[in-house]
Enzyme design. Structure first.
Site, PDB file in Angstrom:
ATOM      1  N   HIS A   6       0.850  -1.204   0.000  1.00 31.97           N
ATOM      2  CA  HIS A   6       0.000   0.000   0.000  1.00 31.97           C
ATOM      3  C   HIS A   6       0.884   1.252   0.000  1.00 31.97           C
ATOM      4  O   HIS A   6       0.703   2.169  -0.818  1.00 31.97           O
ATOM      5  CB  HIS A   6      -0.892  -0.033   1.240  1.00 31.97           C
ATOM      6  CG  HIS A   6      -1.647   1.222   1.515  1.00 31.97           C
ATOM      7  ND1 HIS A   6      -3.023   1.294   1.462  1.00 31.97           N
ATOM      8  CD2 HIS A   6      -1.239   2.482   1.852  1.00 31.97           C
ATOM      9  CE1 HIS A   6      -3.417   2.528   1.741  1.00 31.97           C
ATOM     10  NE2 HIS A   6      -2.345   3.266   2.000  1.00 31.97           N
ATOM     11  N   GLU A   7       1.838   1.292   0.933  1.00 28.51           N
ATOM     12  CA  GLU A   7       2.737   2.444   1.011  1.00 28.51           C
ATOM     13  C   GLU A   7       3.633   2.536  -0.218  1.00 28.51           C
ATOM     14  O   GLU A   7       3.968   3.632  -0.682  1.00 28.51           O
ATOM     15  CB  GLU A   7       3.574   2.373   2.286  1.00 28.51           C
ATOM     16  CG  GLU A   7       2.769   2.442   3.568  1.00 28.51           C
ATOM     17  CD  GLU A   7       1.953   3.719   3.685  1.00 28.51           C
ATOM     18  OE1 GLU A   7       2.397   4.762   3.152  1.00 28.51           O
ATOM     19  OE2 GLU A   7       0.865   3.686   4.291  1.00 28.51           O
ATOM     20  N   ASP A  11     -25.688 -45.851  -5.458  1.00 27.97           N
ATOM     21  CA  ASP A  11     -24.725 -46.140  -6.524  1.00 27.97           C
ATOM     22  C   ASP A  11     -25.423 -46.518  -7.828  1.00 27.97           C
ATOM     23  O   ASP A  11     -25.001 -47.422  -8.555  1.00 27.97           O
ATOM     24  CB  ASP A  11     -23.764 -47.265  -6.105  1.00 27.97           C
ATOM     25  CG  ASP A  11     -22.949 -46.888  -4.879  1.00 27.97           C
ATOM     26  OD1 ASP A  11     -22.643 -45.689  -4.720  1.00 27.97           O
ATOM     27  OD2 ASP A  11     -22.628 -47.793  -4.082  1.00 27.97           O
ATOM     28  N   HIS A  50       1.851   4.442  -2.912  1.00 22.49           N
ATOM     29  CA  HIS A  50       1.998   5.890  -2.759  1.00 22.49           C
ATOM     30  C   HIS A  50       3.372   6.351  -3.245  1.00 22.49           C
ATOM     31  O   HIS A  50       3.492   7.332  -3.989  1.00 22.49           O
ATOM     32  CB  HIS A  50       1.836   6.283  -1.286  1.00 22.49           C
ATOM     33  CG  HIS A  50       0.451   6.117  -0.752  1.00 22.49           C
ATOM     34  ND1 HIS A  50      -0.669   6.529  -1.426  1.00 22.49           N
ATOM     35  CD2 HIS A  50       0.007   5.610   0.423  1.00 22.49           C
ATOM     36  CE1 HIS A  50      -1.750   6.282  -0.701  1.00 22.49           C
ATOM     37  NE2 HIS A  50      -1.364   5.708   0.430  1.00 22.49           N
TER      38      HIS A  50
END
Length: 416
Positions: A21-22, A213, A25
């Site tokens: 996230h950082e 089955d 930026h």
């Protein structure tokens, strides 16, 4: 040990997400020519760092997030070197500042989308056609799962001494058998099985035809007694009814796996549902505070109450320990999407608050130019500090509540 490993892995995944996230930026700011002086993973004392160009990169001692320092985020920043004034962030066009401030949330959305696509082609995504409502459940074929007993009252609980044995088990039925007839009445779905049983009484003999089955077979048993409300009125008065001691095994798969191309469409559909759910969750946050307090003070923890990073990590650990890989990935997806949306709320100090102010300034300047008045200039962030402190206080209290609840009364998804 597996649970602790899962907690650690999920916490690491969150730390990586926040660090990216950082980085979003930082990279967009650098791309536009803004000056970024610091990029660190963690907070507190510096453990290790190096400087490349004009930016210092490093790791700090408290691994609870990360940050990057962009010069001049607001006009009121007083630590801007005069030589850096032309590169101060607030001097750049509003669209560039918007990209930089939204890059963190965009990173979270990108991580969520990538994880959804990977899950779609490997683990599978939840099947949107899987029956969840009572009406849908009753349309499922009457493929049964045997109960260990018949609980005499209308309340789910573990079997106790004295509870009647499952009549279906006594008739040698097995999990996965599909009931096709009871006492000559054709059974086409689970709803018709319930109706047929309500037409009988406890103690009646039931002649059962079934398919196992692919082969048809017959058996018989004596029905037990339990308490249930009317089929058409789930809140009605309970009364004694006949019980076969079975539940439903849905034949619709719980998840669907997609090819690489089809997974893009499935990812879009899943993301749309996730967006709606996230907005609804945000709208419910205020009303969930009393439920959090109840959980902290000894009441039952509502599974729909918000969780903190601590709670998410604990759930991730449970999922890892129980090899519930889709749940592990879904937690990662949901958390990233929620953080991405939350960060865009138009409140300081969130990224969305900075974006909202930038566009407010732009709109106000445009309006004043239209009416022939002088540009009022930039918003004074210092005047907004009281509101910012209120947001920080509310967010801090809410975070403290969720962390406390996750420690003293955590949500658990698997029996212990």
């Amino acid at each position: 040990m597996a649970n602790l490993l899962g907690v650690a892995l999920f916490a690491l995944a969150i730390l990586v997400s926040v660090s990216l996230h950082e980085a979003g930026h930082m990279l967009t700011a650098k791309a536009f020519g803004m000056k970024v002086t610091k990029y660190f993973v963690g907070f507190g004392p510096t453990l290790w760092s190096f400087k490349r160009g004009e930016t210092e990169y490093g790791i700090k001692g408290i691994p609870l997030g990360g940050f990057c320092k962009i010069v001049g985020m607001t006009p009121q920043d007083d630590d801007v070197d005069p030589a850096d004034e032309p590169r101060a962030m607030w001097r750049y066009p509003v669209w560039k500042r918007t990209i930089v401030m939204s890059a963190g949330s965009i990173t979270h959305f990108a991580l969520a989308l990538i994880a959804i696509w990977i899950a779609a082609v490997s683990l599978g995504l939840p099947n949107r056609d899987f029956p969840t409502t009572e009406a849908q459940i009753r349309q499922e074929p009457a493929v049964i799962a045997l109960s260990d007993c018949v609980v005499p009252e209308n309340a789910p609980r573990a079997c106790a001494p004295g509870d009647a044995a499952s009549p279906a088990a006594q008739a040698q039925l097995r999990d996965g058998d599909r009931i096709t007839s009871i006492n000559g009445t054709a059974i086409n779905n689970y709803g018709e099985l319930l109706v047929a049983l309500r037409g009988l009484k406890p103690g009646d003999n039931a002649q059962i035809e079934y398919v196992r089955d692919g082969q048809p077979a017959k058996t018989s048993t004596v029905l037990a007694q339990t308490q249930r409300p009317p089929l058409d009125d789930p809140k009605g008065t309970v009364a004694p009814v006949a019980a076969l001691g079975v539940g439903l095994v849905p034949t619709t798969p719980t998840r669907v796996t997609y090819g690489p191309v089809a997974a893009f469409g499935a990812t879009a559909d899943f993301t749309r549902e996730l967006a709606v759910g996230t907005v609804q969750a945000l709208q419910r946050l205020p009303q969930k505070v009393p439920a959090l307090w109840t959980a902290i003070t000894g009441g039952e923890r509502d599974v729909d109450t918000p969780i903190s990073v601590v709670g998410a990590s604990r759930l991730g650990g449970e999922a890892f320990a129980n090899k519930a890989w889709l749940l592990f990935v879904t937690l990662f997806i949901s958390l990233n999407f929620f953080i991405g949306v939350f960060n865009l709320l138009p409140l300081l100090p969130l990224d969305g608050g900075h974006i909202a102010i930038a566009w407010f300034e732009r709109a106000r300047s445009w309006l004043y130019a239209k009416i022939g008045r002088a540009d009022p200039g930039r918003v004074d962030y210092l005047k907004l500090m009281p509101f910012t402190y209120v947001v920080i206080l509310i967010g801090g209290v809410f975070t403290l509540l969720t962390i406390t609840a996750d420690v003293v009364n955590p949500i658990t998804l698997f029996p212990r």
